[in-house]
Design an enzyme around this catalytic site. Structure first.
Site, PDB file in Angstrom:
ATOM      1  N   THR A  97       0.819  -1.223   0.000  1.00  0.00           N
ATOM      2  CA  THR A  97       0.000   0.000   0.000  1.00  0.00           C
ATOM      3  C   THR A  97       0.846   1.263   0.000  1.00  0.00           C
ATOM      4  O   THR A  97       0.475   2.268  -0.592  1.00  0.00           O
ATOM      5  CB  THR A  97      -0.890   0.002   1.271  1.00  0.00           C
ATOM      6  OG1 THR A  97      -1.599  -1.222   1.314  1.00  0.00           O
ATOM      7  CG2 THR A  97      -1.864   1.148   1.282  1.00  0.00           C
ATOM      8  N   ASP A 149       1.705  -7.080  -3.860  1.00  0.00           N
ATOM      9  CA  ASP A 149       1.022  -7.145  -2.576  1.00  0.00           C
ATOM     10  C   ASP A 149       1.771  -8.194  -1.771  1.00  0.00           C
ATOM     11  O   ASP A 149       2.072  -9.281  -2.291  1.00  0.00           O
ATOM     12  CB  ASP A 149      -0.443  -7.562  -2.810  1.00  0.00           C
ATOM     13  CG  ASP A 149      -1.287  -7.459  -1.548  1.00  0.00           C
ATOM     14  OD1 ASP A 149      -0.921  -8.087  -0.539  1.00  0.00           O
ATOM     15  OD2 ASP A 149      -2.298  -6.757  -1.582  1.00  0.00           O
ATOM     16  N   THR A 169       2.302  -4.572   4.664  1.00  0.00           N
ATOM     17  CA  THR A 169       2.399  -4.972   6.070  1.00  0.00           C
ATOM     18  C   THR A 169       1.923  -6.401   6.328  1.00  0.00           C
ATOM     19  O   THR A 169       2.303  -7.001   7.325  1.00  0.00           O
ATOM     20  CB  THR A 169       1.549  -4.032   6.950  1.00  0.00           C
ATOM     21  OG1 THR A 169       0.211  -4.015   6.437  1.00  0.00           O
ATOM     22  CG2 THR A 169       2.114  -2.632   6.956  1.00  0.00           C
ATOM     23  N   ASP A 170       1.087  -6.926   5.427  1.00  0.00           N
ATOM     24  CA  ASP A 170       0.433  -8.205   5.729  1.00  0.00           C
ATOM     25  C   ASP A 170       1.424  -9.315   6.083  1.00  0.00           C
ATOM     26  O   ASP A 170       1.191 -10.094   6.999  1.00  0.00           O
ATOM     27  CB  ASP A 170      -0.452  -8.649   4.559  1.00  0.00           C
ATOM     28  CG  ASP A 170      -1.731  -7.819   4.464  1.00  0.00           C
ATOM     29  OD1 ASP A 170      -2.031  -7.098   5.422  1.00  0.00           O
ATOM     30  OD2 ASP A 170      -2.408  -7.896   3.421  1.00  0.00           O
ATOM     31  N   GLN A 223       0.062 -20.204  21.234  1.00  0.00           N
ATOM     32  CA  GLN A 223      -0.917 -19.327  20.579  1.00  0.00           C
ATOM     33  C   GLN A 223      -0.986 -17.964  21.262  1.00  0.00           C
ATOM     34  O   GLN A 223      -1.500 -17.006  20.694  1.00  0.00           O
ATOM     35  CB  GLN A 223      -2.312 -19.967  20.633  1.00  0.00           C
ATOM     36  CG  GLN A 223      -2.423 -21.196  19.780  1.00  0.00           C
ATOM     37  CD  GLN A 223      -3.771 -21.900  19.891  1.00  0.00           C
ATOM     38  OE1 GLN A 223      -4.752 -21.348  20.372  1.00  0.00           O
ATOM     39  NE2 GLN A 223      -3.811 -23.136  19.437  1.00  0.00           N
ATOM     40  N   CYS A 224      -0.468 -17.877  22.500  1.00  0.00           N
ATOM     41  CA  CYS A 224      -0.462 -16.584  23.206  1.00  0.00           C
ATOM     42  C   CYS A 224       0.606 -15.690  22.592  1.00  0.00           C
ATOM     43  O   CYS A 224       1.695 -16.162  22.269  1.00  0.00           O
ATOM     44  CB  CYS A 224      -0.110 -16.771  24.682  1.00  0.00           C
ATOM     45  SG  CYS A 224      -1.274 -17.801  25.557  1.00  0.00           S
TER      46      CYS A 224
HETATM   47  N1  ASP Z   1      -2.206  -6.115   1.364  1.00  0.00           N
HETATM   48  C1  ASP Z   1      -1.178  -5.121   1.552  1.00  0.00           C
HETATM   49  C2  ASP Z   1       0.166  -5.834   1.528  1.00  0.00           C
HETATM   50  O1  ASP Z   1       0.523  -6.470   2.470  1.00  0.00           O
HETATM   51  C3  ASP Z   1      -1.369  -4.373   2.823  1.00  0.00           C
HETATM   52  C4  ASP Z   1      -0.295  -3.343   3.078  1.00  0.00           C
HETATM   53  O2  ASP Z   1       0.344  -2.858   2.169  1.00  0.00           O
HETATM   54  O3  ASP Z   1      -0.073  -2.987   4.238  1.00  0.00           O
HETATM   55  O4  ASP Z   1       0.867  -5.750   0.537  1.00  0.00           O
END
Ligand code: ASP
Length: 366
Positions: free
Chosen positions: A37, A80, A112-113, A300-301
């Site tokens: 993004t 992405d 970020t994903d 999982q914590c």
């Molecule tokens: N779906 C995007 C990605 O991970 C979300 C982002 O850019 O934060 O590429």
């Protein structure tokens, strides 16, 4: 010792020199733009499309005021991060390896994903790293009026360029987001709709950013002079994550563990590493381990750690040869497992490597 490597894929990328207002800059930073993004702008129809990096100055005039030489290497097709694979981590590692001696620091722009996976992977791929590699992304595209991309990018460049005498201040893989600098292999994306996307529950922040950048020196990896960078390019993706839940069926567990070619499993257990004690469950794991499958126990914590033997429900796992992941994140655990399986087929060596902290990714103590 320098490891020999052979690139099986030839990597094509675009190099863009950014003209800043810097006069005789002493520091050179390489930005690697993989996508996400952060680098998007609205096209004429209003849809978000990936930014061409030589347009960055229009979005970021303040870059001009940094006394830093900036070069950008862009992936041929920005992606992405949900589409990234271990090959892309190796590509980023290779770009850094290839350009290591020409730059003081590196900033990686990514979505970020899956950023916590990439940052973890790079911390293993680049053994003996002695320079900053700062990952950043943004929750809003750089073209958006309230975008977090602009402050994130400027601060990441500042952090990557920061030195104490001749030594970089943060010579490790980190993630900078929302005024916090985190160790890359300790971070998790835990929010998708707030600017503060990442947390590092089991490791202190490397820096807090306000009016000034307050580095938390005692927890930052120390720079080791004359240390050689070793680039590791082999990953083995024959792994899975099994997340336990009450009522998980025998059929499901057996099927997963019988996947053809499976070599390793990250098993997400409850609390401090606890799992059902049912005979069928322990027996199925035991059979898989005797067939040579590695099972790594991760909680999982998001805070706390696996302590084998604390409860009877984890003692059995230890007895059958499940390896403790202590307080490692799932993101670091799965990338470490792929990395270690790519390095060796020697089972004892694999267990040793998984039980050691290779790059500050876990604390080993009950
Ligand atoms: N779906 C995007 C990605 O991970 C979300 C982002 O850019 O934060 O590429």
């Amino acid at each position: 010792m320098q490891k020999k490597f052979s690139r099986t894929r030839s990597l094509k990328y675009r190099i863009i020199n950014i003209k800043t207002g810097a006069l005789k800059p002493k520091t050179a930073i390489l930005i690697i733009y993989s996508g996400g993004t952060i680098g998007m702008v609205g096209d004429s129809s209003g849809s978000l499309v990936a930014l061409k990096f030589n347009q960055i100055m229009q979005q970021l005039p303040s870059l001009n005021t940094l006394n830093v030489k900036i070069t950008v290497i862009s992936f041929p097709v920005p992606m992405d991060s949900s589409n990234m694979t271990y090959q892309n981590w190796i590509d980023i590692g290779y770009i850094i390896y290839e350009n290591y001696h020409n730059y003081d620091g590196f900033v990686v722009l990514q979505g970020t994903d899956t950023m916590a996976y990439s940052a973890s992977a790079l911390s293993f791929i680049l053994e003996g790293l002695n320079k900053p590699v700062v990952f950043i992304g943004a929750q809003l595209p750089i073209s958006a009026i309230r975008s977090d991309a602009r402050p994130n990018l400027i601060t990441a460049i500042e952090i990557a360029a920061k030195k104490n005498g001749d030594d970089p201040v943060v010579p490790e893989v980190s993630i900078y987001f929302d005024y916090q600098l985190l160790r890359g292999n300790r971070a998790m994306k835990i929010r998708s709709s707030q600017f503060g996307a990442f947390e590092s529950e089991n490791y202190p922040l490397l820096a807090r950013i306000g009016i000034s950048i307050d580095f938390n020196y005692p927890v930052i990896r120390k720079c080791v002079r004359d240390q050689q960078l070793v680039f590791h390019e082999t990953y083995d993706p024959n792994v899975v994550i099994i997340k336990l839940f009450p009522s998980i069926t025998r059929q499901a567990v057996e099927h997963i563990l019988e996947i053809q070619g499976l070599k390793g499993v990250v098993m997400e257990t409850y609390g401090s590493g606890n799992a059902p004690t049912d005979e069928w469950f322990i027996g199925t794991l035991q059979k898989a381990i005797s067939r040579g499958i590695i099972i790594l126990n991760v909680s999982q914590c998001i805070g706390g750690k696996v302590i084998h033997g604390r409860y009877a429900t984890s003692k059995l796992l230890q007895d059958i040869g499940v390896i403790s992941g202590w307080n490692i994140t799932t993101e670091a655990a799965i990338t470490k497992l792929m990395f270690v399986l790519g390095q060796t087929t020697d089972k004892e060596k694999i267990k040793d490597l998984l039980s050691s902290s290779l790059s500050g990714e876990m604390d080993i103590s009950a």
